[in-house]
Motif scaffolding. Structure first.
Motif, PDB file in Angstrom:
ATOM      1  N   ALA A   3      46.524  24.484 104.886  1.00  0.00           N
ATOM      2  CA  ALA A   3      47.540  25.435 104.425  1.00  0.00           C
ATOM      3  C   ALA A   3      48.290  24.883 103.218  1.00  0.00           C
ATOM      4  N   THR A   4      48.739  23.635 103.304  1.00  0.00           N
ATOM      5  CA  THR A   4      49.549  23.090 102.210  1.00  0.00           C
ATOM      6  C   THR A   4      48.709  22.951 100.935  1.00  0.00           C
ATOM      7  N   THR A  27      58.483  28.211  96.187  1.00  0.00           N
ATOM      8  CA  THR A  27      57.560  28.676  97.230  1.00  0.00           C
ATOM      9  C   THR A  27      58.000  28.183  98.608  1.00  0.00           C
ATOM     10  N   THR A  79      56.724  29.330 109.403  1.00  0.00           N
ATOM     11  CA  THR A  79      55.811  29.379 110.553  1.00  0.00           C
ATOM     12  C   THR A  79      56.319  30.395 111.573  1.00  0.00           C
ATOM     13  N   THR A 100      56.381  33.647  99.072  1.00  0.00           N
ATOM     14  CA  THR A 100      56.572  33.426 100.503  1.00  0.00           C
ATOM     15  C   THR A 100      55.253  33.478 101.249  1.00  0.00           C
ATOM     16  N   VAL A 101      54.998  32.437 102.029  1.00  0.00           N
ATOM     17  CA  VAL A 101      53.781  32.379 102.839  1.00  0.00           C
ATOM     18  C   VAL A 101      54.142  32.611 104.294  1.00  0.00           C
ATOM     19  N   LEU A 105      55.285  23.563  96.558  1.00  0.00           N
ATOM     20  CA  LEU A 105      55.848  23.966  97.848  1.00  0.00           C
ATOM     21  C   LEU A 105      57.249  23.374  97.898  1.00  0.00           C
ATOM     22  N   ILE A 111      48.329  26.439  99.438  1.00  0.00           N
ATOM     23  CA  ILE A 111      49.588  26.954  98.878  1.00  0.00           C
ATOM     24  C   ILE A 111      49.838  26.358  97.501  1.00  0.00           C
ATOM     25  N   ALA A 120      53.114  32.356 107.780  1.00  0.00           N
ATOM     26  CA  ALA A 120      52.115  31.604 108.545  1.00  0.00           C
ATOM     27  C   ALA A 120      52.261  31.903 110.032  1.00  0.00           C
ATOM     28  N   LEU A 160      57.111  28.242 102.926  1.00  0.00           N
ATOM     29  CA  LEU A 160      56.184  28.481 104.038  1.00  0.00           C
ATOM     30  C   LEU A 160      57.021  28.674 105.294  1.00  0.00           C
ATOM     31  N   VAL A 175      59.845  24.391 103.754  1.00  0.00           N
ATOM     32  CA  VAL A 175      59.104  24.707 104.985  1.00  0.00           C
ATOM     33  C   VAL A 175      60.136  25.094 106.036  1.00  0.00           C
ATOM     34  N   TRP A 196      47.641  22.307 108.948  1.00  0.00           N
ATOM     35  CA  TRP A 196      48.699  21.965 107.979  1.00  0.00           C
ATOM     36  C   TRP A 196      48.089  21.451 106.683  1.00  0.00           C
TER      37      TRP A 196
END
Ligand code: NAD
Length: 250
Positions: free
Chosen positions: A69-70, A8, A12, A33-34, A80, A73, A36, A10, A83, A66
């Motif tokens: 979000a974490t 996974t 930004t 995939t996130v 995760l 996720i 953000a 993340l 990043v 943060w």
């Protein structure tokens, strides 16, 4: 399948530009995939096109964002692993024009935002294994006259990347941390600079000429480097500063 993938990521600033291209590249490489961004609408639009993607509101300057979000996720995907600290802003104001608000705003998003991304990245990725990829700029290594706050923020990101890499290595955490220095890429940031220029065509030619390869880079070329740095092929690479700049920093 409807099962989630094993890794996974993340990203930004994934609503537009380089961040969007990076998130799409990770989707195409089989990551959950996130996307953000502070702009949730666009981020959600982008994520909708992929099965294992989602969007989340994240202002990188807000630690509480943060935290939320974490946590979300890991609840959703179970881990995760990467990043990508890509969110960034950059308006030109030279050292004579500069004021406190401009300085604070640029440093806050580009450097403080990346610091939170590294802190929460280390916190989570140390449990699951993976890497942090920061997006700085060639201007962080090779300054130009009219963007002192931006250049300083990106130089800070390079140093922050290396201290994070050292810390993780010394703690024996399964976390690598690297930074990409993009050359001039044609995105919204670039369009804004062009639209404000007296002679946009000349400026575009000028930007191209700053690269020995004599062209601008593409967001996809930055995305390819980000995917590589998180991959197993980069397993002995940490604290590295990778220019993706057509030779600009030579
Ligand atoms: P862009 O303006 O197209 O996209 C930036 C994204 O970041 C936007 O979606 C915006 O909503 C988001 N964002 C802004 N502030 C945020 C915040 N506080 N929290 C979360 N998201 C936020 O910019 P881009 O050109 O794609 O740039 C991406 C990164 O690449 C930046 O760090 C930039 O400094 C760097 N970079 C760009 C170039 C270039 O030529 N475009 C060159 C070198 C480095």
């Amino acid at each position: 399948s409807t099962e989630t993938h094993s890794k996974t990521v993340l990203v930004t600033g994934a609503a537009t530009g380089i961040g969007k291209a990076i998130a799409e590249a990770f989707c195409n490489c089989g990551y959950n995939t996130v996307f953000a961004d502070i702009n949730l609408g666009e981020a959600a639009q982008n994520a909708k096109r992929f099965q294992h993607a989602s969007a989340i509101t994240l202002d990188v300057t807000q630690e509480a964002d943060w935290q939320t979000a974490t946590t979300e996720i890991v609840e959703r995907y179970g881990s995760l692993n990467c990043v990508v600290n890509n969110a960034g802003i950059g308006l030109p104001l030279n050292i004579e024009e500069i004021d406190h608000e401009h300085w604070q705003t640029i440093l806050n998003v580009n450097l403080t935002g990346t610091m939170w991304g590294c802190k929460y990245g280390v916190k989570l990725i140390s449990q699951y294994g993976g890497s942090i990829v920061n997006i700085a700029s060639v201007l962080g290594k090779r300054p130009v006259a009219n963007v002192p706050a931006y250049g300083a923020s990106k130089a800070g990101v390079i140093n922050l990347t290396q201290s994070t890499a050292l810390w993780c290595a010394e703690q024996n955490y399964p976390v690598r941390c690297n930074v990409i220095l993009p050359g001039y890429i044609r995105t919204a940031l670039m369009e804004k600079a062009l639209s404000e220029a007296i002679n946009p065509k000349e400026l575009l030619k000028h930007f191209a000429s700053l690269h020995p390869m004599n062209r601008l880079g593409t967001a996809e070329e930055i995305a390819n480097a980000a995917v590589f740095l998180d991959s197993e092929r980069a397993s002995f690479i940490t604290g590295s500063v990778l220019p993706v700049d057509g030779g600009n920093t030579i």
